[in-house]
Design a protein around this motif. Structure first.
Motif, PDB file in Angstrom:
ATOM      1  N   GLY A  22      18.081  10.636 -59.078  1.00 47.91           N
ATOM      2  CA  GLY A  22      17.809  10.801 -60.509  1.00 47.91           C
ATOM      3  C   GLY A  22      16.320  11.010 -60.774  1.00 47.91           C
ATOM      4  O   GLY A  22      15.935  11.827 -61.616  1.00 47.91           O
ATOM      5  N   LEU A  23      15.473  10.287 -60.042  1.00 46.86           N
ATOM      6  CA  LEU A  23      14.026  10.457 -60.212  1.00 46.86           C
ATOM      7  C   LEU A  23      13.628  11.871 -59.784  1.00 46.86           C
ATOM      8  O   LEU A  23      12.855  12.545 -60.468  1.00 46.86           O
ATOM      9  N   ARG A 174      28.559   3.937 -61.632  1.00 49.38           N
ATOM     10  CA  ARG A 174      27.308   3.655 -60.929  1.00 49.38           C
ATOM     11  C   ARG A 174      26.253   4.705 -61.278  1.00 49.38           C
ATOM     12  O   ARG A 174      25.087   4.400 -61.437  1.00 49.38           O
ATOM     13  N   GLU A 175      26.724   5.942 -61.440  1.00 49.09           N
ATOM     14  CA  GLU A 175      25.778   7.019 -61.746  1.00 49.09           C
ATOM     15  C   GLU A 175      25.117   6.800 -63.112  1.00 49.09           C
ATOM     16  O   GLU A 175      23.916   7.026 -63.267  1.00 49.09           O
ATOM     17  N   ALA A 180      20.392   5.105 -66.234  1.00 48.43           N
ATOM     18  CA  ALA A 180      19.756   4.129 -67.128  1.00 48.43           C
ATOM     19  C   ALA A 180      18.502   3.554 -66.463  1.00 48.43           C
ATOM     20  O   ALA A 180      17.457   3.385 -67.104  1.00 48.43           O
ATOM     21  N   ALA A 181      18.596   3.282 -65.170  1.00 47.58           N
ATOM     22  CA  ALA A 181      17.444   2.731 -64.448  1.00 47.58           C
ATOM     23  C   ALA A 181      16.298   3.740 -64.418  1.00 47.58           C
ATOM     24  O   ALA A 181      15.129   3.384 -64.650  1.00 47.58           O
ATOM     25  N   VAL A 182      16.633   4.999 -64.190  1.00 51.32           N
ATOM     26  CA  VAL A 182      15.594   6.043 -64.211  1.00 51.32           C
ATOM     27  C   VAL A 182      14.939   6.071 -65.596  1.00 51.32           C
ATOM     28  O   VAL A 182      13.721   6.195 -65.715  1.00 51.32           O
ATOM     29  N   GLY A 183      15.744   5.898 -66.618  1.00 55.56           N
ATOM     30  CA  GLY A 183      15.216   5.898 -67.992  1.00 55.56           C
ATOM     31  C   GLY A 183      14.172   4.816 -68.225  1.00 55.56           C
ATOM     32  O   GLY A 183      13.111   5.088 -68.785  1.00 55.56           O
ATOM     33  N   VAL A 266      23.148   3.491 -72.279  1.00 52.86           N
ATOM     34  CA  VAL A 266      23.150   4.665 -71.381  1.00 52.86           C
ATOM     35  C   VAL A 266      22.652   5.893 -72.145  1.00 52.86           C
ATOM     36  O   VAL A 266      21.811   6.652 -71.650  1.00 52.86           O
ATOM     37  N   LEU A 267      23.150   6.066 -73.350  1.00 53.11           N
ATOM     38  CA  LEU A 267      22.717   7.220 -74.161  1.00 53.11           C
ATOM     39  C   LEU A 267      21.211   7.164 -74.419  1.00 53.11           C
ATOM     40  O   LEU A 267      20.495   8.144 -74.218  1.00 53.11           O
TER      41      LEU A 267
END
Ligand SMILES: NC(=O)c1ccc[n+]([C@@H]2O[C@H](COP(=O)([O-])OP(=O)(O)OC[C@H]3O[C@@H](n4cnc5c(N)ncnc54)[C@H](OP(=O)(O)O)[C@@H]3O)[C@@H](O)[C@H]2O)c1
Length: 290
Positions: A22-23, A174-175, A180-183, A266-267
């Protein structure tokens, strides 16, 4: 923001790999990825991601492994027996080398949940808060993928066994947790917040049975049992060691409503809606019988 080095721990786990991907999709390459098994991240060679060896069980090695990082995703360790000690060692080392922000992958309602994983999350959250380092708690709801633990035997036997009653779960992929973590790693807007990372809708076990039945074209049933009866049936189905009690503890958390809320995290964090359970299993139907 893009210039500060991002550290992702536990990077070879299923979530960690999705976070690294994602990063990269966002063009972010100034990343340090730590793992106990650097060789298992060879697919990231040449991307700019620096893979380093780190084991939370070896606290003396962590400062060197984390050196240079300013923002960190602390992926909770799967080693439940030593998890809290490991997380504390990681937080201590990060603070010492000047990490300014730590996002931690927690779970739903950890302060009151009977889930076997909850106490470790709660203790870690408290420790991180008290460390004085800026934080975000990403309270990842149960992954949709955890249903693969029981769905193959459910499909074989025609019965989904549980003790969750009508309790609901806002399963999240999980995706979507990775997105969300990347955010949070790439924004300052979520500092010192606790976020429930959920799917779009909460489902009871009966709802899940209905969704799966319609995808596979077979009639499955949900059977709600007392915890003790469920334990024997799970053992009969081949679950042993840690698993019967762990699965029961998750169901008890579902039953008491710990996993029923939905959020727009998530959004907000990823810019897209979370995937629904039905869409996820329609797209991954082939895995259901494995
Ligand atoms: N929300 C949910 O439904 C759910 C379900 C299962 C697990 N979880 C939690 O979320 C975490 C990430 O999920 P996942 O799907 O990526 O799990 P996973 O594929 O099983 O990965 C296990 C993770 O634990 C890390 N780990 C284990 N021992 C460690 C140690 N001694 N030092 C540092 N890291 C250690 C691994 O890091 P390396 O192997 O790279 O060193 C890896 O990131 C899990 O570890 C668990 O705490 C949540």
């Amino acid at each position: 923001m893009n210039k500060s080095k991002i550290l992702v721990t536990g990077a070879s786990g299923q979530l960690g790999v999705l976070v690294l991907e994602g990063l990269l999709k966002k063009g972010i390459t100034n990343t340090i990825a730590t793992t106990r098994t650097p060789e298992s991240l060879s697919q990231f060679a040449g991307t700019g991601i620096e893979v380093r060896s780190a084991d939370f069980g070896d606290p003396a090695s962590l400062e060197q492994a984390f050196a240079g990082a300013e923002r960190m995703l602390l992926i909770s360790s799967s080693d439940l027996a030593s998890q809290v000690q490991q997380h504390k060692a990681a937080i201590d080392a990060a603070k010492k080398i000047g990490v300014k922000y730590i996002a931690y992958t927690s779970g739903p309602n950890p302060e009151k949940s009977p889930a076997v994983t909850a106490a470790g999350h709660w203790t870690t959250e408290q420790y991180l808060k008290q460390s004085g380092v800026d934080y975000t708690f990403l309270r990842n709801y149960p992954y949709v993928e955890v249903l693969y633990l029981t769905l193959p035997t459910t499909i074989q036997c025609g019965e989904f066994l549980g003790t969750a009653g009508k309790g609901k779960v806002a399963y999240v992929t999980r995706e979507d947790c990775a997105d969300a973590a990347v955010g949070v790693l790439t924004s300052d807007a979520f500092k010192n917040m606790t976020l429930d990372v959920t799917g779009p809708q909460a489902h009871s076990h009966s709802d899940i049975v209905e969704i799966i039945s319609s995808i596979i074209g077979e009639d499955l049933r949900y059977i709600d049992l007392e915890a003790e009866a469920l334990k024997s049936r799970l053992v009969e189905r081949g679950f042993n060691g840690f698993w019967p009690d762990a699965l029961i503890s998750f169901d008890l958390a579902y039953r008491q409503g710990d996993t029923q809320s939905t959020s727009d995290a998530v959004l907000k964090l990823s810019g897209h809606q979370p995937q629904s359970v039905a869409d996820y299993f329609k797209a991954n139907a082939a895995r259901l019988r494995k």
